[in-house]
Motif scaffolding. Structure first.
Motif, PDB file in Angstrom:
ATOM      1  N   ARG A 268       0.850  -1.189   0.000  1.00 56.33           N
ATOM      2  CA  ARG A 268       0.000   0.000   0.000  1.00 56.33           C
ATOM      3  C   ARG A 268       0.889   1.244   0.000  1.00 56.33           C
ATOM      4  O   ARG A 268       1.968   1.247   0.588  1.00 56.33           O
ATOM      5  N   VAL A 269       0.374   2.305  -0.644  1.00 56.45           N
ATOM      6  CA  VAL A 269       1.118   3.557  -0.678  1.00 56.45           C
ATOM      7  C   VAL A 269       0.173   4.696  -0.331  1.00 56.45           C
ATOM      8  O   VAL A 269      -0.975   4.732  -0.799  1.00 56.45           O
ATOM      9  N   GLY A 270       0.655   5.643   0.466  1.00 58.47           N
ATOM     10  CA  GLY A 270      -0.136   6.807   0.819  1.00 58.47           C
ATOM     11  C   GLY A 270      -0.148   7.842  -0.287  1.00 58.47           C
ATOM     12  O   GLY A 270       0.813   7.969  -1.062  1.00 58.47           O
ATOM     13  N   THR A 271      -1.233   8.581  -0.371  1.00 60.46           N
ATOM     14  CA  THR A 271      -1.380   9.657  -1.358  1.00 60.46           C
ATOM     15  C   THR A 271      -1.851  10.915  -0.631  1.00 60.46           C
ATOM     16  O   THR A 271      -1.899  10.964   0.595  1.00 60.46           O
ATOM     17  N   GLY A 272      -2.259  11.919  -1.385  1.00 59.50           N
ATOM     18  CA  GLY A 272      -2.795  13.128  -0.785  1.00 59.50           C
ATOM     19  C   GLY A 272      -4.151  12.928  -0.159  1.00 59.50           C
ATOM     20  O   GLY A 272      -4.622  13.777   0.604  1.00 59.50           O
TER      21      GLY A 272
END
Length: 307
Positions: A268-272
């Motif tokens: 998983r990757v965080g975004t705005g």
């Protein structure tokens, strides 16, 4: 009707095949010169050249569409009309005026929206819900000629530029042949494009394809799908480029922008806004693989930073 067809990539092949199967006579096919591809830099013909040669058609590969010898060859064929789909070069006035009925072009947008080289990619990236295809009479101004026919196509939530373009190429082929039928029958009228609603679809660059993780998740999703398969969306991990396939937008927001959480079965990757789950990734110098496999190859790391 005697028709000259001009096109180059795979997306032009359905139109060529539909034209071959139609009531019209394809007197020649024009395509870009053979190009060097692959690591061996071998010269290979375009997809349109291969399809045309398989059908036993005359194939012309001018280095320039304004080459005098090429123009003489076309004049000798005495075409009634020219049909063009993703040829890859501009046609000048002398060539436009050569056939009695001029040239018609199949373009993959609903004009006047997204004139230019990358209409499908830009439409997805802009978040459009509907796109389509347009057949219009070719003029010297970019994709600005009067319209002969249009169709629309819904952009699906999982569409990439590749899947959507393939679909439009198939349905657009019928639209192109239908326009030629009506030109021959003399019962079609062209409608000038409106001056409002014009937008331009510039060719995508590698910079356009770099993901900025501070953007909202939905925008990153569209960017990646619009850049798939080419030029290919990407980010960096430890200064090495990591190519990205389509992602899944999640409902939770648990990570900072660009922060990756590496689990046994997912990355998983965080975004705005909310997190995204990575799909296929391709590390530099390696083959494409599931993101979880890439994560397991990071020496037991549970987090990473993507930039």
């Amino acid at each position: 009707m005697r028709v000259v067809f001009a096109g180059t990539p795979d997306t032009a092949v359905p139109s060529l095949r539909a034209l071959i199967a139609s009531r019209h006579e394809v007197v020649a096919v024009v395509t870009r010169p053979d190009a060097r591809v692959g690591r061996g830099r071998r010269l290979e013909p375009s997809a349109v050249a291969v399809a045309a040669e398989e059908a036993g058609l005359t194939v012309l590969k001018p280095s320039s569409a304004s080459d005098p010898e090429f123009l003489d060859s076309l004049r000798a064929l005495e075409p009634d009309c020219g049909a063009i789909v993703a040829y890859g070069a501009l046609l000048r006035r002398e060539l436009l005026d050569l056939p009695e009925f001029g040239w018609i072009n199949l373009h993959f947008s609903v004009l006047p929206a997204w004139r230019g080289a990358a209409p499908v990619q830009r439409s997805i990236m802009a978040g459009d819900e509907v796109t389509g295809a347009t057949v219009f009479s070719l003029v010297e101004e970019l994709d600005a000629g009067p319209v002969l026919g249009t169709l629309t196509e819904r952009i699906r939530a999982d569409d990439t530029a590749g899947t959507l373009l393939e679909r439009l190429a198939d349905v657009g082929a019928g639209l192109l042949v239908d326009a030629l039928d009506h030109i021959e029958d003399g019962d079609i009228g062209a409608i000038e494009q409106p001056e409002d609603g014009v937008s331009y679809a510039a060719k995508l660059t590698t910079d356009d394809a770099r993901v900025d993780w501070t953007r909202p998740a939905f925008a990153i999703d569209r960017q990646i799908r619009g850049c798939t398969p080419a030029p290919g969306a990407w980010t960096t991990h430890e200064e090495n480029r990591l190519k990205l396939g389509p992602v899944e937008v999640l409902e939770e927001s648990t990570l900072a922008p660009g922060e990756a959480s590496i689990g046994k079965r997912e990355v998983r990757v965080g975004t705005g806004t909310t997190d995204v789950r990575l799909g296929q990734v391709q590390p530099h110098g390696k083959k494409s693989m599931p993101a979880a496999d890439w994560g397991r190859g990071l020496g037991g790391a549970t987090t990473a930073v993507l930039r």
